[in-house]
Design a protein around this motif. Structure first.
Motif, PDB file in Angstrom:
ATOM      1  N   GLU A 165       3.899  -7.785  -4.112  1.00 48.14           N
ATOM      2  CA  GLU A 165       4.492  -6.457  -3.979  1.00 48.14           C
ATOM      3  C   GLU A 165       3.647  -5.461  -4.756  1.00 48.14           C
ATOM      4  OE1 GLU A 165       8.705  -4.130  -4.824  1.00 48.14           O
ATOM      5  OE2 GLU A 165       8.451  -6.218  -5.390  1.00 48.14           O
ATOM      6  N   ILE A 215       3.107  -1.511  -5.644  1.00 48.85           N
ATOM      7  CA  ILE A 215       3.864  -0.260  -5.639  1.00 48.85           C
ATOM      8  C   ILE A 215       3.135   0.793  -6.464  1.00 48.85           C
ATOM      9  CG2 ILE A 215       6.102  -1.373  -5.302  1.00 48.85           C
ATOM     10  CD1 ILE A 215       6.605  -1.028  -8.298  1.00 48.85           C
ATOM     11  N   TRP A 216       3.396   2.034  -6.147  1.00 52.73           N
ATOM     12  CA  TRP A 216       2.982   3.182  -6.949  1.00 52.73           C
ATOM     13  C   TRP A 216       4.247   3.839  -7.476  1.00 52.73           C
ATOM     14  CZ3 TRP A 216      -1.575   6.508  -4.659  1.00 52.73           C
ATOM     15  CH2 TRP A 216      -2.705   5.697  -4.535  1.00 52.73           C
ATOM     16  N   MET A 217       4.202   4.272  -8.713  1.00 51.06           N
ATOM     17  CA  MET A 217       5.376   4.948  -9.258  1.00 51.06           C
ATOM     18  C   MET A 217       4.943   6.034 -10.227  1.00 51.06           C
ATOM     19  SD  MET A 217       6.916   2.003 -11.731  1.00 51.06           S
ATOM     20  CE  MET A 217       5.947   1.262 -13.042  1.00 51.06           C
TER      21      MET A 217
END
Length: 217
Positions: free
Chosen positions: A25, A27-29
């Motif tokens: 997984e 993701i960018w946050m």
């Protein structure tokens, strides 16, 4: 069965298994300058976890020639500290879970000045079979091609089986908790009803005694 048909069947089987297998997984946050952002995943015990993280610069930071740094902390379901780094722009953490539950990774900026701009972080989180280094396995076992795909497929199937067993165990625990809760609610209802009947009987006796004293009955 010809070799070509076998390869096609192997690829189709692998694709079908990958559709339900644990996957990586990425993701960018956005991490605010004055707050903390966390990611979590529920993982059962004896699972390998591997994650890479890095700060993704933007035009404002590039023009200011400033690379923002962050701090990272990873904790287990029981609050044990598994990884902690400060003043970094990228890194990697890896561990093998020893307990089942939610594993939490939190990120925050080191510079928490009021009005400062937040930062974007990329996190590539891998668990189980996705975290395995297949290139090292291939070199160690001296396998390649179809043999390597078969080994991957075996690992994926094993991971799926472990996940199913974990889910069955959790389902059994939840069912047991529900049955225990229902039993407690049933006993509480019986006790409440018994108390109400006892209070009603006492009130009836009191009223009878009161009316007899007043010679109303």
């Amino acid at each position: 069965m010809e070799l070509t048909e076998f390869v096609v069947l192997l690829l189709l089987t692998t694709a079908a298994v990958l559709a339900v297998a644990p996957t990586a997984e990425a993701i960018w946050m956005e991490v605010p300058s004055s707050g903390t952002k966390c990611v979590s995943e529920e993982i059962h015990s004896n699972v390998v976890v591997l994650a890479d993280y890095n700060v993704i610069g933007d035009e404002e930071h590039a023009q200011a020639n400033v690379v923002p740094t962050i701090s990272v902390k990873v904790t287990s379901p029981f609050g044990n500290n598994l990884y902690h780094k400060e003043n970094v722009t990228h890194g990697q953490f890896a561990f093998t879970t020893t307990e089942a539950g939610n594993y939490l990774a939190c990120f925050w900026m080191d510079n928490r000045a009021p009005g400062a701009k937040g930062v974007t972080i990329g996190v590539d989180w891998k668990t189980g079979i996705s975290a395995k280094d297949w290139e090292s396995v291939a070199r160690k076992e001296k396998i390649e091609g179809i043999e390597l795909e078969l080994v991957k497929l075996e690992g994926i199937v094993q991971a799926i089986q472990e996940n199913l067993e974990y889910l069955k165990h959790r389902e059994a625990e939840m069912r047991e908790d529900n049955e225990e809760t229902n039993a407690r609610v049933a006993w509480l209802s019986i006790m409440s009803l018994s108390i109400c009947l006892a209070v009603a009987a006492l009130q009836l006796c009191y009223l009878k005694s009161y009316f007899r004293k007043k010679k109303l009955i």
